[in-house]
Design a protein around this motif. Structure first.
Motif, PDB file in Angstrom:
ATOM      1  N   ILE A  19       0.832  -0.939  -0.172  1.00 22.29           N
ATOM      2  CA  ILE A  19      -0.604   0.021   0.066  1.00 22.29           C
ATOM      3  C   ILE A  19       0.973   1.476   0.032  1.00 22.29           C
ATOM      4  O   ILE A  19       1.596   1.447   0.887  1.00 22.29           O
ATOM      5  CB  ILE A  19      -0.892   0.137   1.123  1.00 22.29           C
ATOM      6  N   ALA A  20       0.393   1.352  -0.859  1.00 22.06           N
ATOM      7  CA  ALA A  20       1.138   3.701  -0.998  1.00 22.06           C
ATOM      8  C   ALA A  20       0.266   3.887  -0.314  1.00 22.06           C
ATOM      9  O   ALA A  20      -1.009   4.461  -0.714  1.00 22.06           O
ATOM     10  CB  ALA A  20       1.851   3.999  -2.350  1.00 22.06           C
ATOM     11  N   VAL A  21       0.754   5.246   0.830  1.00 21.62           N
ATOM     12  CA  VAL A  21       0.110   6.532   1.089  1.00 21.62           C
ATOM     13  C   VAL A  21       0.375   7.389  -0.093  1.00 21.62           C
ATOM     14  O   VAL A  21       1.599   7.485   0.740  1.00 21.62           O
ATOM     15  CB  VAL A  21       0.374   6.659   2.405  1.00 21.62           C
ATOM     16  N   ALA A  22      -0.076   8.184  -0.353  1.00 16.85           N
ATOM     17  CA  ALA A  22       0.238   9.491  -0.963  1.00 16.85           C
ATOM     18  C   ALA A  22      -1.139  10.858  -1.286  1.00 16.85           C
ATOM     19  O   ALA A  22      -2.132  10.453  -1.360  1.00 16.85           O
ATOM     20  CB  ALA A  22       0.762   9.302  -2.251  1.00 16.85           C
ATOM     21  N   ASN A  23      -0.118  11.925  -1.599  1.00 13.94           N
ATOM     22  CA  ASN A  23      -0.830  13.192  -1.638  1.00 13.94           C
ATOM     23  C   ASN A  23       0.147  13.681  -1.683  1.00 13.94           C
ATOM     24  O   ASN A  23       1.717  13.695  -1.981  1.00 13.94           O
ATOM     25  CB  ASN A  23      -1.851  13.540  -0.516  1.00 13.94           C
ATOM     26  N   GLY A  24       0.051  14.784  -3.001  1.00  8.76           N
ATOM     27  CA  GLY A  24       0.742  15.763  -3.554  1.00  8.76           C
ATOM     28  C   GLY A  24       0.371  16.956  -2.326  1.00  8.76           C
ATOM     29  O   GLY A  24       1.471  17.232  -2.793  1.00  8.76           O
ATOM     30  N   LYS A  25      -0.033  17.191  -1.681  1.00 11.78           N
ATOM     31  CA  LYS A  25       0.248  18.436  -0.240  1.00 11.78           C
ATOM     32  C   LYS A  25       0.593  17.786   0.582  1.00 11.78           C
ATOM     33  O   LYS A  25       0.397  16.200   0.961  1.00 11.78           O
ATOM     34  CB  LYS A  25      -1.127  19.132  -0.373  1.00 11.78           C
ATOM     35  N   GLY A  26       1.010  18.329   1.411  1.00 12.68           N
ATOM     36  CA  GLY A  26       1.834  18.009   2.933  1.00 12.68           C
ATOM     37  C   GLY A  26       0.338  18.539   4.148  1.00 12.68           C
ATOM     38  O   GLY A  26       0.027  19.331   4.152  1.00 12.68           O
ATOM     39  N   GLY A  27       0.750  17.964   5.404  1.00  9.69           N
ATOM     40  CA  GLY A  27       0.098  18.760   6.031  1.00  9.69           C
ATOM     41  C   GLY A  27      -1.277  17.754   5.857  1.00  9.69           C
ATOM     42  O   GLY A  27      -2.154  18.585   6.743  1.00  9.69           O
ATOM     43  N   VAL A  28      -1.653  16.357   5.520  1.00  5.53           N
ATOM     44  CA  VAL A  28      -2.726  15.981   5.321  1.00  5.53           C
ATOM     45  C   VAL A  28      -3.098  14.967   5.629  1.00  5.53           C
ATOM     46  O   VAL A  28      -3.748  14.416   5.510  1.00  5.53           O
ATOM     47  CB  VAL A  28      -3.615  15.851   3.712  1.00  5.53           C
ATOM     48  N   GLY A  29      -2.268  14.695   6.767  1.00  4.14           N
ATOM     49  CA  GLY A  29      -2.415  12.520   7.601  1.00  4.14           C
ATOM     50  C   GLY A  29      -1.285  11.610   6.698  1.00  4.14           C
ATOM     51  O   GLY A  29      -1.493  10.592   7.487  1.00  4.14           O
ATOM     52  N   LYS A  30      -0.447  11.988   5.763  1.00  2.00           N
ATOM     53  CA  LYS A  30       0.216  10.729   5.480  1.00  2.00           C
ATOM     54  C   LYS A  30       0.577  10.138   5.826  1.00  2.00           C
ATOM     55  O   LYS A  30       0.516   8.667   6.064  1.00  2.00           O
ATOM     56  CB  LYS A  30       0.566  10.673   3.866  1.00  2.00           C
ATOM     57  N   THR A  31       1.908  10.688   6.179  1.00  2.00           N
ATOM     58  CA  THR A  31       2.766   9.824   7.695  1.00  2.00           C
ATOM     59  C   THR A  31       2.315   9.572   8.572  1.00  2.00           C
ATOM     60  O   THR A  31       2.277   8.040   9.643  1.00  2.00           O
ATOM     61  CB  THR A  31       3.970  11.069   8.006  1.00  2.00           C
ATOM     62  N   THR A  32       0.996   9.748   9.336  1.00  6.95           N
ATOM     63  CA  THR A  32       0.143   9.544  10.660  1.00  6.95           C
ATOM     64  C   THR A  32      -0.362   8.068  10.315  1.00  6.95           C
ATOM     65  O   THR A  32      -0.935   6.978  10.784  1.00  6.95           O
ATOM     66  CB  THR A  32      -1.449  10.407  10.655  1.00  6.95           C
ATOM     67  N   LEU A  33      -0.867   8.305   8.916  1.00  3.74           N
ATOM     68  CA  LEU A  33      -1.765   7.058   8.742  1.00  3.74           C
ATOM     69  C   LEU A  33      -0.917   5.779   8.710  1.00  3.74           C
ATOM     70  O   LEU A  33      -1.185   4.566   8.304  1.00  3.74           O
ATOM     71  CB  LEU A  33      -2.498   7.533   6.565  1.00  3.74           C
ATOM     72  N   ALA A  34       0.372   6.165   7.558  1.00  2.18           N
ATOM     73  CA  ALA A  34       1.161   5.048   7.436  1.00  2.18           C
ATOM     74  C   ALA A  34       1.723   4.855   8.822  1.00  2.18           C
ATOM     75  O   ALA A  34       1.716   2.767   8.552  1.00  2.18           O
ATOM     76  CB  ALA A  34       2.287   5.190   6.526  1.00  2.18           C
TER      77      ALA A  34
END
Length: 312
Positions: free
Chosen positions: A20-35
């Motif tokens: 699973i890749a967790v990705a978004n083109g913008k920072g501060g949206v919860g990517k790392t928290t979710l991963a």
């Protein structure tokens, strides 16, 4: 930009079926928290999990409590393995059943390194994480890749190695159109060029006031403006708590671990008498956020199993 190459490495997609890749083109949206939390919850449930920090900031290491410690090499081992096409060499047991490939500055330099080493071989560059990951993926039940914002080459590496994409978003319209639009372009490009089996598992909402049905409807409308009608969204919503976010990262605890720590909060009278410090108190909101994160993780795995059963 990916282009046609003659020298494209062979990738065993069957070995990468649970990536699973967790990705978004913008920072501060919860990517790392979710991963971090999805990986941690799966490991806590007994699955063998690998978390890969494909980010030059190395924040996954903060969430898992190893940033700045002996195991933190600032992404050097990960970057070198990818550049050479060697098997990944994770840090073992950052949690029971959870291994991790550490990110950091060296990972941020990886696009330039790959570009110099494999000049005019854009598709080969994009597949190098897949090449390294497939050599160890059989040791794990699940691999979760945390990817950086605003870095197309690293996003392409993550997407080219993944079977599933999860996109966290905030509720503001600009975040959805800018961030989701950016990763949607990379998603389409990678599917066309190197990874046609990549699928969008779903879009996950991280937002304050997430209980509002009106906000959910507005977010769905904005997401469908970008991705089209019927774009998959998760029903579970993770509410945002600044206190939980700060305490989790500063203590190197996942949200469910923070919830457990709250059970050991000092009694109020110890705070009043000075026998305990306010710094020792874990926010009670951690329980609600932990419940949200667990619900989202269950929904992700349920949808993945359903799609796998349909042969997608």
């Amino acid at each position: 930009m990916l282009s046609d190459d003659e020298d494209i490495p062979v990738v065993d997609r069957a070995s990468l079926g649970r990536v699973i890749a967790v990705a978004n083109g913008k920072g501060g949206v919860g990517k790392t928290t979710l991963a971090a939390n999805v990986a941690g919850l799966a490991a806590a449930d007994g699955a063998r999990v690998l978390a890969v920090d494909l980010n030059g900031q190395g924040n996954l290491g903060l969430d898992l409590g190893i940033r700045g410690g002996q195991a933190d090499d600032d992404g050097r081992a990960l970057a070198e393995a990818i550049a050479d096409g060697r098997p990944l060499a994770p840090v073992r047991s950052v949690r029971p059943e959870l291994d991790m490939c550490v990110g950091g500055t060296s990972v941020g330099h990886l696009p330039a390194l790959l570009s110099n080493r494999y000049q005019f071989q854009a598709e080969r560059q994009a597949l190098m994480l897949a090449v390294s990951l497939q050599q160890v993926a059989g040791d794990y039940d699940l691999v979760v890749i945390d990817s950086p914002p605003e870095n197309p080459p690293l996003q392409q590496l993550a997407l080219a190695a993944a079977r599933w994409l999860v996109v966290p978003v905030r509720s503001d319209r600009a975040s959805i159109h800018d961030g989701l639009g950016g990763i949607a372009r990379q998603f389409a490009l990678v599917r066309k060029k190197v990874n046609p089996g990549l699928e969008l598992l779903g879009v996950a909402l991280f937002a304050s006031g997430s209980s509002s049905r009106a906000i959910r409807r507005e977010v769905r409308h904005d997401v469908e403006e970008v991705l089209g009608a019927g774009a998959p969204m998760f029903e579970a919503v993770v509410r945002h708590s600044e206190a939980v976010a700060r305490q989790s990262r500063s203590r190197g605890l996942l949200v469910h671990e923070l919830e457990q720590a709250a059970a050991a909060n000092p009694a109020f009278w110890k705070l009043r008498t000075g026998e305990a410090s306010r710094d020792q108190v874990v926010t009670a909101t951690s329980a609600s956020v932990a419940e949200d994160m667990a619900a989202l993780t269950r929904e992700m795995f349920g949808r993945m199993a359903e799609l796998e059963g349909d042969g997608q």
